[in-house]
Design a protein around this motif. Structure first.
Motif, mmCIF file in Angstrom:
data_model
loop_
_atom_site.group_PDB
_atom_site.id
_atom_site.type_symbol
_atom_site.label_atom_id
_atom_site.label_comp_id
_atom_site.label_asym_id
_atom_site.label_seq_id
_atom_site.Cartn_x
_atom_site.Cartn_y
_atom_site.Cartn_z
ATOM 1 N N PRO A 51 6.902 0.395 0.332
ATOM 2 C CA PRO A 51 6.469 1.794 0.290
ATOM 3 C C PRO A 51 6.495 2.348 -1.127
ATOM 4 C CG PRO A 51 8.709 1.646 1.116
ATOM 5 C CD PRO A 51 8.224 0.243 0.954
ATOM 6 N N MET A 52 5.583 3.290 -1.401
ATOM 7 C CA MET A 52 5.519 3.963 -2.692
ATOM 8 C C MET A 52 5.617 5.467 -2.459
ATOM 9 S SD MET A 52 2.453 1.726 -4.457
ATOM 10 C CE MET A 52 3.105 1.852 -6.127
ATOM 11 N N ARG A 53 6.165 6.172 -3.426
ATOM 12 C CA ARG A 53 6.336 7.614 -3.286
ATOM 13 C C ARG A 53 5.040 8.350 -3.613
ATOM 14 N NH1 ARG A 53 11.358 6.437 -5.762
ATOM 15 N NH2 ARG A 53 10.517 7.021 -7.800
ATOM 16 N N VAL A 54 4.635 9.226 -2.721
ATOM 17 C CA VAL A 54 3.494 10.117 -2.950
ATOM 18 C C VAL A 54 3.884 11.514 -2.489
ATOM 19 C CG1 VAL A 54 1.645 8.399 -2.870
ATOM 20 C CG2 VAL A 54 2.520 9.355 -0.734
ATOM 21 N N LYS A 55 3.156 12.505 -2.990
ATOM 22 C CA LYS A 55 3.513 13.892 -2.703
ATOM 23 C C LYS A 55 3.278 14.268 -1.244
ATOM 24 C CE LYS A 55 2.741 15.598 -7.401
ATOM 25 N NZ LYS A 55 1.932 16.499 -8.272
ATOM 26 N N SER A 56 2.255 13.688 -0.638
ATOM 27 C CA SER A 56 1.972 13.969 0.766
ATOM 28 C C SER A 56 1.538 12.687 1.451
ATOM 29 C CB SER A 56 0.878 15.030 0.899
ATOM 30 O OG SER A 56 -0.341 14.561 0.344
ATOM 31 N N GLY A 57 1.837 12.589 2.747
ATOM 32 C CA GLY A 57 1.500 11.373 3.470
ATOM 33 C C GLY A 57 2.399 10.226 3.047
ATOM 34 N N SER A 58 1.856 9.008 3.091
ATOM 35 C CA SER A 58 2.635 7.832 2.706
ATOM 36 C C SER A 58 1.699 6.789 2.116
ATOM 37 C CB SER A 58 3.385 7.251 3.909
ATOM 38 O OG SER A 58 2.471 6.841 4.915
#
Length: 218
Positions: free
Chosen positions: A113-120
């Motif tokens: 997984p990677m970090r994003v501001k919204s969703g995934s």
């Protein structure tokens, strides 16, 4: 290339430029008949995703996703930028546009997984080693060598997979691997892979679904 892959029951995950949708609809139809997956790539290979303002990048990515969806009839869930290019905001913009996995980060043989501001967002394994552009154009290797590289890569990852799963991507471009003197060894490599048991020959989207269900509960 399509014929060799169909022979061995291998479905492609296509890094698709939106310009192709406009100019070569027969390619889209051929891939749809084979059940291939379409993931976003860009509008063309000459436009890298790191030279735009934020508004320009957001418009570019949205247009690519919208055109691919309209042309193929399916929302692209994966993305591979031209030349693996990204800005610091690309992952966030991709997530905003329904992209669930990206192949730009070539640093593992397992999704993560990677970090994003919204969703995934998931990083999906991609390769610049098992890739016909660097092998043929940069290194000047023979087709027979590339076929052996694919088999050797598979053999090691197959043994690693006895403990925990591995993803092996074979990254191809029709203008290179599609020539008969190269496709011969690609054919042999796929035959080698398909001769082994407990191998999941699949697409990026199906790996994405399995990983999310198994590890992210999404």
């Amino acid at each position: 290339m399509m014929e060799v892959m169909e022979k061995h029951g291998v479905k492609g995950t296509v890094a698709l430029n939106s310009d192709v949708c406009r100019r070569y609809p027969r390619i889209i139809e051929g891939g749809k008949q084979l059940g291939w997956e379409w993931m976003g790539h860009g509008n063309n290979n000459s436009t890298l995703i790191n030279r735009q303002s934020e508004d320009e990048e957001r418009e570019l990515i949205k247009n690519v996703v919208d055109i691919i969806k309209a042309s193929t009839g399916a929302q692209p869930r994966g993305w591979l930028s031209p030349a693996l290019s990204e800005s610091h905001r690309t992952l966030d913009i991709l997530a905003e546009n329904g992209i669930q996995y990206v192949g730009n980060w070539v640093n593992d043989e397992q999704p993560y997984p990677m970090r994003v501001k919204s969703g995934s967002m998931i990083s999906m394994p991609y390769s610049i080693e098992m890739n016909d552009i660097p092998v043929f154009l940069d290194q000047g290797q023979a087709p027979e060598t590339f076929g052996r590289m694919i088999r050797d890569q598979f053999d090691v990852l197959y043994e690693d997979g006895a403990k925990t799963g591995r993803v092996m991507s074979i990254c191809l471009h029709p203008f290179l691997i599609g020539h008969p003197h190269r496709s011969k060894y690609f054919d042999q490599a796929l035959a080698h892979i398909r001769s082994r048991q407990e191998v999941w020959v699949t697409t990026g989207g199906e790996i994405n679904d399995w990983y999310r269900k198994s590890y992210l509960n999404t």
